[in-house]
Design an enzyme around this catalytic site. Structure first.
Site, PDB file in Angstrom:
ATOM      1  N   LYS A 115      10.999 -40.870  42.074  1.00 48.98           N
ATOM      2  CA  LYS A 115      10.353 -40.826  43.218  1.00 48.98           C
ATOM      3  C   LYS A 115       8.997 -41.826  43.328  1.00 48.98           C
ATOM      4  O   LYS A 115       8.563 -42.301  43.942  1.00 48.98           O
ATOM      5  CB  LYS A 115       9.508 -39.516  43.502  1.00 48.98           C
ATOM      6  CG  LYS A 115      10.613 -38.349  44.160  1.00 48.98           C
ATOM      7  CD  LYS A 115       9.777 -37.233  44.706  1.00 48.98           C
ATOM      8  CE  LYS A 115      10.875 -36.041  45.363  1.00 48.98           C
ATOM      9  NZ  LYS A 115      10.361 -34.963  45.561  1.00 48.98           N
ATOM     10  N   LYS A 207      23.212 -38.747  46.093  1.00 49.59           N
ATOM     11  CA  LYS A 207      22.913 -37.582  46.366  1.00 49.59           C
ATOM     12  C   LYS A 207      22.426 -37.695  48.047  1.00 49.59           C
ATOM     13  O   LYS A 207      21.977 -38.599  48.503  1.00 49.59           O
ATOM     14  CB  LYS A 207      21.616 -36.913  45.826  1.00 49.59           C
ATOM     15  CG  LYS A 207      21.339 -35.757  45.993  1.00 49.59           C
ATOM     16  CD  LYS A 207      20.023 -35.048  45.076  1.00 49.59           C
ATOM     17  CE  LYS A 207      18.844 -35.688  45.546  1.00 49.59           C
ATOM     18  NZ  LYS A 207      17.788 -35.240  45.213  1.00 49.59           N
ATOM     19  N   LYS A 210      16.947 -36.520  52.312  1.00 49.71           N
ATOM     20  CA  LYS A 210      15.734 -36.757  53.053  1.00 49.71           C
ATOM     21  C   LYS A 210      15.400 -38.212  53.406  1.00 49.71           C
ATOM     22  O   LYS A 210      15.126 -38.675  54.319  1.00 49.71           O
ATOM     23  CB  LYS A 210      14.730 -35.880  53.155  1.00 49.71           C
ATOM     24  CG  LYS A 210      15.000 -34.429  53.181  1.00 49.71           C
ATOM     25  CD  LYS A 210      13.776 -33.564  53.058  1.00 49.71           C
ATOM     26  CE  LYS A 210      14.095 -32.019  52.655  1.00 49.71           C
ATOM     27  NZ  LYS A 210      12.947 -31.345  52.559  1.00 49.71           N
TER      28      LYS A 210
END
Ligand code: TYM
Length: 349
Positions: A115, A207, A210
């Site tokens: 992230k 994966k 969002k």
């Protein structure tokens, strides 16, 4: 109703559209566990703000995740549904546990690395400490079981390490106060079901997420029937026919993902699905999968939208859930403070 001393806790971030991965990896499990456990399901808004959120969007997304929980079959009467920021025990326990967790442990968290990306220096302190807040969420209720998708496994291991270190660091005070040696029981991850890692429809090695810039990579719970069918029809495949046996899915990530999604949505086994569609083209599987996905998901989307028309109703559910959650967390937090030696007012001892 519940097994003695077992308590389920899990959380979902209100950071945008919920997708099929959230639904199959987490929410369907949340629904099942309601039959056997006391459950707390939390919309983790404090986690969401570890990256910048537009305030209006955060409000809307918090309500929408709540509505999707209810629409999927979570029962906010029997169990507890709330948003994290309304229960101050989460943030306070997180601070105490920040002083137990080690920087070296957090440095190993792969999700932070992903992230934060290359610009690590510019990530928020909150993003780094994120897994400690997650441990606090779980331990504030002495939760014993935590249903999550595969991607949260490392965070759960960290929660167990934090619980164990706390129990060891304060063992004498814990014993002196007459608590069980496992003051915080190390929580068990429940990573179960046929779809603990749903992959992107555009790339079977990544994966479903969002944050993927391509909306075609995921099916959102809010997508209408045409959009769901279109995304499945456009899903990436490989040039070969479908295998007739499960073993034939090895090294074929896109085929494996579509069959896995089909199995999870229909309750059928992968073997059974391949018996029907093996040897044929992907288009046959995709047509049937689109029908199943539309049947399962569109009623949830419609019910979520209906609930969103009455935000006050959702807010009442959340505040009532927060009061019930606080009633469990507050005495645990007070015992934690006592064990650590914080002085409290004489009349509150
Ligand atoms: P979040 O909001 O990213 O995701 C919510 C849940 O959905 C699961 N999930 C998936 N499962 C299968 N396939 C996928 N592609 C997929 N994508 C997401 C996640 O594993 C998760 O179970 N840190 C957590 C929220 C959290 C939490 C907690 C969870 C905060 N505190 C305490 C458990 C206990 C998160 O970001 O989930």
């Amino acid at each position: 109703m519940a097994e003695a001393k077992s308590r389920v806790f899990s959380g979902v971030q209100p950071t945008g559209n919920l997708h099929l991965g959230n639904y199959l990896g987490a929410i369907t499990r949340f629904v099942e566990l309601q039959d056997t456990h006391d459950c707390l399901y939390c919309v983790v808004d404090l986690h969401a703000v570890t990256v910048w959120q537009d305030p209006d969007e955060l409000t809307r997304n918090t309500r929408e995740v709540t509505a999707a929980f209810l629409a999927s079959g979570i029962d906010a009467e029997t169990h507890i549904v709330f948003n994290q920021s309304q229960v101050p025990a989460h943030a306070e326990l997180a601070w105490l546990l920040n002083c137990v967790a080690r920087i070296g442990w957090l440095n190993r968290m792969t999700q932070f690395k992903e992230k934060a990306g290359k610009n690590r220096e510019n990530a928020s302190v909150g993003l780094f400490a994120y897994p400690v807040l997650m441990a606090a969420d779980i331990l504030a209720y002495r939760s014993t079981h935590v249903p999550v998708g595969e991607d949260q496994k490392q965070h759960l291991e960290l929660s167990r390490d934090i619980a164990q270190k706390f129990n060891t660091d304060f063992a004498r005070a814990i014993a002196r106060a007459g608590h069980e040696a496992e003051f915080f029981p190390p929580p068990e991850p429940l990573i179960m079901g046929p779809a603990t890692r749903v992959m992107s429809l555009r790339d079977g090695t990544r994966k479903m997420s969002k944050s993927d810039p391509s909306d075609l990579s995921r099916i959102n719970l809010s997508d209408d029937a045409d959009t769901i069918a279109k995304k499945i029809r456009r899903a990436k495949t490989d040039p070969n026919a479908l295998p007739s046996e499960v073993e034939g899915l090895a090294a074929r990530p896109e085929a494996s993902n579509l069959v896995g999604i089909f199995a999870a949505l229909s309750g059928r086994s992968a073997g059974d699905i391949l018996k029907q569609f093996g040897g044929g083209p992907f288009s046959r599987l995709k047509d049937a999968l689109a029908d199943v996905a539309v049947d399962v998901l569109t009623p949830i989307g419609a019910e979520t939208a209906r609930l969103m028309d009455d935000p006050d109703h959702i807010d009442r559910i959340l505040s009532r859930g927060a009061a019930r959650a606080s009633a469990i967390a507050t005495p645990i937090l007070e015992a934690t403070r006592d064990v650590m030696g914080f002085v409290r007012a004489p009349h509150r001892r």
